[in-house]
Design a protein around this motif. Structure first.
Motif, PDB file in Angstrom:
ATOM      1  N   THR A 123       0.827  -1.221   0.000  1.00 34.46           N
ATOM      2  CA  THR A 123       0.000   0.000   0.000  1.00 34.46           C
ATOM      3  C   THR A 123       0.856   1.264   0.000  1.00 34.46           C
ATOM      4  O   THR A 123       0.534   2.233   0.678  1.00 34.46           O
ATOM      5  N   THR A 124       1.942   1.226  -0.777  1.00 31.95           N
ATOM      6  CA  THR A 124       2.809   2.407  -0.884  1.00 31.95           C
ATOM      7  C   THR A 124       2.237   3.423  -1.858  1.00 31.95           C
ATOM      8  O   THR A 124       2.152   4.617  -1.554  1.00 31.95           O
ATOM      9  N   GLY A 125       1.843   2.976  -3.047  1.00 30.12           N
ATOM     10  CA  GLY A 125       1.238   3.888  -4.009  1.00 30.12           C
ATOM     11  C   GLY A 125       2.208   4.515  -4.986  1.00 30.12           C
ATOM     12  O   GLY A 125       1.802   5.266  -5.866  1.00 30.12           O
ATOM     13  N   ALA A 165      -7.504   1.186   2.061  1.00 30.90           N
ATOM     14  CA  ALA A 165      -6.225   0.480   2.215  1.00 30.90           C
ATOM     15  C   ALA A 165      -5.092   1.455   2.470  1.00 30.90           C
ATOM     16  O   ALA A 165      -3.958   1.033   2.702  1.00 30.90           O
ATOM     17  N   THR A 166      -5.385   2.758   2.456  1.00 30.26           N
ATOM     18  CA  THR A 166      -4.381   3.832   2.508  1.00 30.26           C
ATOM     19  C   THR A 166      -3.252   3.513   1.524  1.00 30.26           C
ATOM     20  O   THR A 166      -2.077   3.536   1.860  1.00 30.26           O
ATOM     21  N   GLY A 167      -3.671   3.210   0.284  1.00 31.12           N
ATOM     22  CA  GLY A 167      -2.728   2.791  -0.750  1.00 31.12           C
ATOM     23  C   GLY A 167      -2.327   3.886  -1.717  1.00 31.12           C
ATOM     24  O   GLY A 167      -1.151   4.148  -1.918  1.00 31.12           O
ATOM     25  N   THR A 188      -0.048   7.541   4.919  1.00 31.01           N
ATOM     26  CA  THR A 188       0.741   6.849   3.889  1.00 31.01           C
ATOM     27  C   THR A 188      -0.155   6.352   2.754  1.00 31.01           C
ATOM     28  O   THR A 188       0.058   5.281   2.192  1.00 31.01           O
ATOM     29  N   THR A 189      -1.191   7.164   2.426  1.00 28.05           N
ATOM     30  CA  THR A 189      -2.060   6.813   1.305  1.00 28.05           C
ATOM     31  C   THR A 189      -1.378   7.131  -0.017  1.00 28.05           C
ATOM     32  O   THR A 189      -1.252   6.276  -0.888  1.00 28.05           O
ATOM     33  N   GLY A 190      -0.931   8.370  -0.192  1.00 26.93           N
ATOM     34  CA  GLY A 190      -0.199   8.710  -1.401  1.00 26.93           C
ATOM     35  C   GLY A 190      -0.994   9.432  -2.466  1.00 26.93           C
ATOM     36  O   GLY A 190      -0.454   9.777  -3.511  1.00 26.93           O
ATOM     37  N   PHE A 191      -2.308   9.667  -2.242  1.00 27.26           N
ATOM     38  CA  PHE A 191      -3.060  10.504  -3.170  1.00 27.26           C
ATOM     39  C   PHE A 191      -2.534  11.939  -3.100  1.00 27.26           C
ATOM     40  O   PHE A 191      -2.019  12.366  -2.057  1.00 27.26           O
ATOM     41  N   SER A 224       8.327   3.911   4.498  1.00 31.42           N
ATOM     42  CA  SER A 224       7.123   4.351   5.208  1.00 31.42           C
ATOM     43  C   SER A 224       5.848   3.975   4.462  1.00 31.42           C
ATOM     44  O   SER A 224       4.746   4.215   4.962  1.00 31.42           O
ATOM     45  N   ASN A 225       5.990   3.421   3.239  1.00 29.28           N
ATOM     46  CA  ASN A 225       4.847   3.037   2.398  1.00 29.28           C
ATOM     47  C   ASN A 225       3.936   4.234   2.127  1.00 29.28           C
ATOM     48  O   ASN A 225       2.703   4.125   2.182  1.00 29.28           O
ATOM     49  N   ALA A 226       4.563   5.374   1.802  1.00 29.28           N
ATOM     50  CA  ALA A 226       3.803   6.622   1.688  1.00 29.28           C
ATOM     51  C   ALA A 226       3.439   7.021   0.263  1.00 29.28           C
ATOM     52  O   ALA A 226       2.434   7.683   0.046  1.00 29.28           O
ATOM     53  N   GLY A 227       4.246   6.667  -0.738  1.00 32.25           N
ATOM     54  CA  GLY A 227       3.928   7.024  -2.121  1.00 32.25           C
ATOM     55  C   GLY A 227       4.820   8.102  -2.686  1.00 32.25           C
ATOM     56  O   GLY A 227       5.983   7.861  -3.004  1.00 32.25           O
TER      57      GLY A 227
END
Length: 495
Positions: free
Chosen positions: A113-115, A220-222, A328-331, A444-447
């Protein structure tokens, strides 16, 4: 170490992943993408064959249950995420015709779920593949292992070992006496929230396809989107709705479950929730103030002319970007590289913090931050009053010294890992800002990050070596360091 049992469970999990390909296959057929559908069938057959052969070859004797130790659970979780990343890359390699390193990166970004993405133009991708990107993030949100516990009850007592190794954060609360019921309860909440968001976005004007994809990747905060401009391509109402659900996705899902039975007071009885919410609110107000009073121009990712910020847009853009990186969604809806430098520093700091323990968010987790600050406070008090004995408590419960040691060890390894990752990327010719933020955003799986991996860019320009390194960092961060590191310790595998 029960190698045979580990291989059996991994085979079952691979089979589950194969079955999940039926959904993007259906989407491809629904939109008339028959060539894409054929390649999904090929992917499904290959993956299913691997899973069936593995599980049958290692199947326990009739009537015997699978029993797993804590060490077996750690091995399964770590190997599952690595294996799942390789398997989920197959559709990208076959359908999008990318090399294996790029396929691995996109798959790792989805499941963790990094994005972050290697596709410079996602709008030309087949709808079936777009749905696969979103669905892998949704599967990775609460975790492949937790999903499997909900649908594979014959794992029996070993299920708790998998749950402990999989669920992120300090707390691993069970909301039901049995492990299977806990997994099903959490997934029930997850599915209901996803469905609600899908309906809301649809009635707010999104197409059904865009709505379901963004619902999947928001809870999923992806952060994978169906548009190149991410959420900037949609209305302010859509953006405010996504803000709320990104926030919900970053809250401990146990609290959502308890809310259904005990009301809203359950949230405010939780220290982590209270301090995390205040932490976000303060950051939003600081950034919004800079945008509104510093004469910053509002620059959309759609290429529209820059205009002065209104108060509403200042709060909307600051809330969206800060909540997106913190959860850490990344939008993204704005290119924050054009904002004041102080706001970029805040964004980078919040990115590492992450959401609450037991949520779908990545990062260090706010529970660890809370414990660390209480540890610092206690140490300062001890220097003032040497005879005082104080325990660190969260929600009026004393934290075990072993857990506190684990938190401090986590912080040390986390920042050492960022240092080494930055050194590796800069050694390949990348500039310092891009290297540093790329490692932080992946672990951090942030995007999005800063520099050449900022919100208006993507990761497609990186070399195969750099993509492989960052793919490892995404899995490393998703497994919260310890599980991943144990896999590479020879002592761990000794019988």
């Amino acid at each position: 170490m029960r190698i045979r049992s580990i291989a059996f469970v991994l085979g079952l999990l691979v089979g589950c992943l194969a079955v999940s390909l039926l959904l993007p296959l259906f989407i491809s057929l629904l939109y008339g993408e028959y060539d894409t559908a054929k390649l999904f069938v090929v992917s499904l057959l290959v993956i299913l064959s691997i899973g069936v052969i593995t599980s049958f070859a290692t199947k326990p004797p009739k009537g015997e249950k699978v029993h797993l130790t804590a060490r077996d659970g750690v091995a399964i979780v770590g190997l599952c995420w690595i294996l799942a990343t390789v398997i989920c890359a197959i559709p990208y390699v076959l359908i999008a015709d990318v090399n294996f390193a790029k396929g691995i990166f996109e798959a790792a970004s989805g499941l963790s779920t990094t994005g972050a993405s290697i596709f410079p133009d996602v709008e030309i991708l087949p709808k079936g593949l777009l749905f696969w990107r979103s669905f892998t993030q949704w599967l990775g949100g609460l975790g492949i292992i937790v999903l499997s516990l909900a649908i594979l009850p014959f794992l029996g007592a070993g299920g708790m070992q998998l749950y402990k190794a999989e669920v992120s954060g300090i707390s691993k609360d069970k909301v039901a006496p049995r492990m299977i019921d806990t997994a099903r309860s959490l997934w029930g909440v997850y599915i209901v929230l996803t469905f609600i968001l899908w309906i809301l976005l649809y009635f707010q004007g999104m197409s059904s396809f865009d709505a379901i994809n963004h619902a999947l990747t928001t809870l999923a905060t992806g952060g994978f989107s169906t548009k190149n401009a991410s959420l900037a391509a949609f209305t302010p109402l859509n953006q405010w709705t996504i803000i709320v659900f990104m926030y919900l996705g970053s809250i401990n899902f146990t609290l959502h479950f308890l809310f259904l039975h005990g009301g809203i007071k359950k949230y405010f009885e939780n220290e982590e929730f209270i301090y995390y919410s205040l932490f976000l609110l303060v950051g939003i107000c600081i950034i919004a103030g800079h945008l509104y009073f510093d004469d910053t121009k509002a620059q959309s990712l759609l290429g529209e002319p820059a205009i002065p910020y209104t108060l509403e847009r200042a709060f909307r853009d600051s809330a969206f970007q800060l909540i997106s990186v913190t959860t850490t969604t990344g939008f993204v809806t704005a290119d924050y590289l054009h904002w004041p430098v102080v706001t970029q520093v805040l964004i980078l700091m919040y990115m590492m913090t992450g959401g609450c323990g037991g949520s779908t968010a990545g990062g260090m987790k706010f529970m660890r931050i809370l414990i660390l600050f209480k540890l610092i406070r206690n140490e300062l008090n001890r220097l003032t009053h040497p005879q005082a004995v104080e325990r660190i408590k969260v929600n009026h419960i004393s934290i075990d010294p072993v857990a506190i040691r684990g938190v401090t060890t986590f912080f040390v390894i986390f920042f050492i890992s960022i240092f080494f990752g930055t050194v590796i990327l800069t050694a390949t010719g990348l500039d310092l800002l891009t290297s540093f933020s790329a490692v932080i955003t992946c672990i951090s799986n942030a995007g999005p990050g800063l520099g050449l991996v900022g919100p208006a860019y993507n990761f497609s320009f990186l070399s195969e070596f750099n993509l492989t390194v960052l793919s490892g960092y995404m899995i490393f961060g998703r497994l919260e360091i310890f599980t991943f590191l144990l896999l590479f310790m020879p002592k761990f595998w000794r019988l």
